[in-house]
Structure formats: structure tokens, C-alpha cells
Design a protein around this motif. Sequence first.
Motif, PDB file in Angstrom:
ATOM      1  N   ALA A 185       0.848  -1.191   0.000  1.00  0.00           N
ATOM      2  CA  ALA A 185       0.000   0.000   0.000  1.00  0.00           C
ATOM      3  C   ALA A 185       0.880   1.237   0.000  1.00  0.00           C
ATOM      4  O   ALA A 185       1.810   1.349   0.803  1.00  0.00           O
ATOM      5  N   LYS A 186       0.572   2.177  -0.885  1.00  0.00           N
ATOM      6  CA  LYS A 186       1.391   3.382  -0.988  1.00  0.00           C
ATOM      7  C   LYS A 186       0.491   4.596  -1.173  1.00  0.00           C
ATOM      8  O   LYS A 186      -0.120   4.790  -2.228  1.00  0.00           O
ATOM      9  N   CYS A 187       0.398   5.412  -0.113  1.00  0.00           N
ATOM     10  CA  CYS A 187      -0.394   6.634  -0.172  1.00  0.00           C
ATOM     11  C   CYS A 187       0.529   7.779  -0.588  1.00  0.00           C
ATOM     12  O   CYS A 187       1.385   8.220   0.189  1.00  0.00           O
ATOM     13  N   VAL A 188       0.382   8.239  -1.820  1.00  0.00           N
ATOM     14  CA  VAL A 188       1.202   9.323  -2.363  1.00  0.00           C
ATOM     15  C   VAL A 188       0.283  10.354  -2.989  1.00  0.00           C
ATOM     16  O   VAL A 188      -0.905  10.098  -3.199  1.00  0.00           O
ATOM     17  N   ALA A 189       0.817  11.514  -3.293  1.00  0.00           N
ATOM     18  CA  ALA A 189       0.013  12.553  -3.927  1.00  0.00           C
ATOM     19  C   ALA A 189      -0.565  12.028  -5.236  1.00  0.00           C
ATOM     20  O   ALA A 189       0.156  11.390  -6.022  1.00  0.00           O
ATOM     21  N   PRO A 190      -1.861  12.231  -5.489  1.00  0.00           N
ATOM     22  CA  PRO A 190      -2.461  11.733  -6.732  1.00  0.00           C
ATOM     23  C   PRO A 190      -1.653  12.179  -7.951  1.00  0.00           C
ATOM     24  O   PRO A 190      -1.244  13.330  -8.058  1.00  0.00           O
ATOM     25  N   GLY A 191      -1.434  11.236  -8.859  1.00  0.00           N
ATOM     26  CA  GLY A 191      -0.647  11.532 -10.046  1.00  0.00           C
ATOM     27  C   GLY A 191       0.809  11.142  -9.924  1.00  0.00           C
ATOM     28  O   GLY A 191       1.531  11.100 -10.920  1.00  0.00           O
ATOM     29  N   THR A 192       1.283  10.854  -8.700  1.00  0.00           N
ATOM     30  CA  THR A 192       2.674  10.454  -8.498  1.00  0.00           C
ATOM     31  C   THR A 192       2.929   9.096  -9.135  1.00  0.00           C
ATOM     32  O   THR A 192       2.138   8.169  -8.981  1.00  0.00           O
ATOM     33  N   ASN A 193       4.063   8.981  -9.842  1.00  0.00           N
ATOM     34  CA  ASN A 193       4.407   7.729 -10.511  1.00  0.00           C
ATOM     35  C   ASN A 193       4.929   6.702  -9.513  1.00  0.00           C
ATOM     36  O   ASN A 193       5.778   7.010  -8.672  1.00  0.00           O
ATOM     37  N   ILE A 194       4.425   5.481  -9.632  1.00  0.00           N
ATOM     38  CA  ILE A 194       5.007   4.324  -8.942  1.00  0.00           C
ATOM     39  C   ILE A 194       5.933   3.650  -9.952  1.00  0.00           C
ATOM     40  O   ILE A 194       5.495   3.209 -11.010  1.00  0.00           O
ATOM     41  N   SER A 195       7.207   3.578  -9.630  1.00  0.00           N
ATOM     42  CA  SER A 195       8.206   3.113 -10.583  1.00  0.00           C
ATOM     43  C   SER A 195       8.271   1.591 -10.653  1.00  0.00           C
ATOM     44  O   SER A 195       7.728   0.877  -9.793  1.00  0.00           O
ATOM     45  N   ALA A 196       8.968   1.108 -11.666  1.00  0.00           N
ATOM     46  CA  ALA A 196       9.179  -0.337 -11.808  1.00  0.00           C
ATOM     47  C   ALA A 196       9.938  -0.892 -10.613  1.00  0.00           C
ATOM     48  O   ALA A 196       9.670  -2.015 -10.163  1.00  0.00           O
ATOM     49  N   ASP A 197      10.904  -0.129 -10.104  1.00  0.00           N
ATOM     50  CA  ASP A 197      11.680  -0.599  -8.954  1.00  0.00           C
ATOM     51  C   ASP A 197      10.801  -0.776  -7.725  1.00  0.00           C
ATOM     52  O   ASP A 197      10.993  -1.723  -6.946  1.00  0.00           O
ATOM     53  N   GLN A 198       9.839   0.122  -7.520  1.00  0.00           N
ATOM     54  CA  GLN A 198       8.960   0.007  -6.368  1.00  0.00           C
ATOM     55  C   GLN A 198       8.070  -1.236  -6.477  1.00  0.00           C
ATOM     56  O   GLN A 198       7.865  -1.948  -5.496  1.00  0.00           O
ATOM     57  N   VAL A 199       7.550  -1.484  -7.660  1.00  0.00           N
ATOM     58  CA  VAL A 199       6.728  -2.676  -7.857  1.00  0.00           C
ATOM     59  C   VAL A 199       7.580  -3.935  -7.712  1.00  0.00           C
ATOM     60  O   VAL A 199       7.127  -4.965  -7.184  1.00  0.00           O
TER      61      VAL A 199
END
Length: 433
Positions: free
Chosen positions: A333-347
Motif C-alpha cells: 500500500a502506498k499513499c502518495v500525492a495523486p498523479g505520483t508515478n510508482i516506478s518499476a523498482d517500487q513494484v
Amino acid sequence: MGSLVRVGEIFRYKADKDPGPAVVDGYRNFFHVTSAPGLRRAQLERGIDGPSDFQAVDGVRRPAILIRSSPWKAGSEQTPWHDVFDMNGGHVRYFGDHKAETRVPVGETLGNRTLLQAFAAHQAPTPDQRRKAVPLLVFRSVRRNKQDKGYVEFCGFGIVERVERVVQWARADSSTFVNYVFDLALLDLSSEDDRVDWSWVNDRRNAELTVEQTLAHAPRSWREWVDEGAAALPRLRRRVARASLQRTVDQRPRPGSPEAADLERIYHRFDGKKIEFENLAAAIAARVIRHRGAEYHEGWLTRPSQDGGTDFVGRLDVGIGPSVTKLVVLGQAKCVAPGTNISADQVARVVARLQRGWIGVYVTTGVFSTRAQMEIAEDRYPIILIHGLMLAQQVRQLCNETHAGDLDACVEDLVEQSTAEVVHRRPEEILLT
């Protein structure tokens, strides 16, 4: 294209119902495409509509049932529920036409009664009985030319696969009422270039043709379903064979839309509150996994200092009775500012934790980068991505169903009433519960 109707095509549906012009305002005219000499016009005035039963040469039959969903009404006092469309996966979850103010029994409204009768025929055990079944043709209203009304998208055709009674909120007075929800299976049209020939529907309306003769213009999947029944559904269900990559702009709510406002409220409510957002993410992940009838069990939340790329744990049970296999579900679960990219490294942090037979879920208020999606698609990682727009839509549906549309009360109750404990346990321990 004549009488051919392609899945995903938008039609102009004008109130005057004039079948004359082939094209209106840049779109094919629904009434022009579906009209035929000597036959009453097809209509989508009600959510569940279509030509009535009539006497044909080989008995009474109903030609078709036309279904229309109006997403722009979802969440309103008149329509507090949300129909679910998964056209790529061949599934539609459609709520019936009973309302809080309806005075007849729940199965006796015109639409519910029509679909319940169709369901009985769709469950028939023999080809002769299934040959008399009624095909469903599914449409949904779409916004075009800055208008909410007057345009419909063809979503495919199919049968009623399952029926369920549900309790729904009536937003007008915060009461509840019982309704039916219908799981529809959309059938494959790959042999027809993803199109239905409306001549099939008109043939079924011709009293001089037997039902066997009407199969001449029927899709291949319908003919095979008639012959083989429910056992053939896994093979006949519509599947879109492509990597389901979404542009980041399509993972964000449209600026100024109700979804954008909902997502902002969710973000500000949970920003900096990791454990509470994990409760929300776990609940929404469970909702998404269960929407096709899967048996999912929520487990626990992990300690922040020891999660190692995992925030919550659940279990998916596949099979029935003694023939059940249990799969671990790992959630991030990652609560970030709407529109913020979740990168390949994070996934990749979640993917790295997956063992053979495990499934991952990543829930965020942000969006998933194209690269992250491509790596998942190319390597066939078993991970479900729930982006900001989907999160906002799922939370809105949940609060409409359980809290009469009060989003703030819904998320507060969800956090306060969560039974998920914060523990330090190995994920595989959930297989023993």
C-alpha cells in the motif's frame, strides 16, 4: 458495416428515434442500424428492455434482451449502485431494477423478472432447452460531444451466469432495500471480427423462422454454447489477448470530476497514516479480488519496520469442498500525492517477495509507470495493480453501498472496524488458517 455491430462502437441514440439518417452527429444511428421492415424498433429506454415474447412457427420465444447501464447515474439517489464492466475479461456485474420505493416483491419488477426468466433458460441442461434461451445484448451510456445522454456503447452479448440477492442503500432516506444483481458472461466474437450481426436479432423476431433457422446469423460462440452449455463457458468467454497497459493519464481521475475530489479526500485523510491506509488498501484489494466471485480471506498487516515490501497478507482459495488449493496474497500500500508515478523498482520490491504460487497486489493513490506495467506484462508477474482512479471508484462504490454515499463516514468505519492485526508473522502462515 450495415447491420454489423462492433464491440466498443459508439452509437447515436436520439430521443426522436428517427431511423432515417445512417449517421447522426458523427456516429452511426442506433435506430438505423437496428431497424427492419415490418418490425417494431429496438429500444434502450429502460435498463432492461427488448422485444416482447411472440408466437413463432415453433413456439413462443423472446427475440433478445437489451441491457443498458448508465454510469453517469451511478451514485445518485435514483441509482446508488455501480454496475461493473470488464469487457476484456468477458464479465459484467449488473444490478436489477428494484428500487427503494418499489412496492411489488423484489423479483416481480419487469426487468428483474425478465432476467430471472432468462437465467433459468441459461442454466438449462440440454441443447434443446438452451436453443430456446434468450441472448443478452449489452450497452452502456457514454459521454460524447459534452453530453451525458444520447450516446451508447455496444459492450457485447452473452448470458446470465449467476444471480444473487443483495441489500442496497437508498440514499434518499438512508434506508435499505433488497435487489438482484446479475453476473453476465460476455461470449467470444473472435470468429466474427468482434462484431454481432444484428440480422441475427431480426431473424429471431421473424415469426416465420424456427429458432433453428435463426442460428444462421448467430455468433459461433452462441451456437457452441447451445450445444455444450455451461461447461464450455471457460472456453467461450470473451478474452482480449493483449498486455493491459494503461497510460498514466487514464489512471488518474479527470480534473474536476467527482472521482478527482474523492481521491483528494482519500489522500489527505490517509497521508502520513501508514497503518490506517493499509487497512483501506487491504479492504479494497479484497473487494477487487472478490468481484468475480473469488473466495478471498483477509489476513493481517505487517509491522512497518519489518514489512520487507509487504504491507498486508491475505489468502485466495481456489476450488470447492475438499478440492481446494490456498494461495498467499501479498499486498503493498502506498499513499502518495495523486498523479505520483510508482516506478518499476517500487513494484519489483513486491515481486521479489513472491514465491511460487503466490499473488501480489499493489494499491496506491498514485499511478503506475509504463515501464512498471511493461515489466509485469513481459515477465508475466502475478500481481494486481490498483491505481488512484480505481481506488477512488472502489471506495465510492463501497460508500454508496454501505453508507448512503457518505465517503468520510465510510472510510472512518472501515478503519475503526477493521479486524486486521499488526503482527510479525511469515506470510505462508496464512495457509494454515
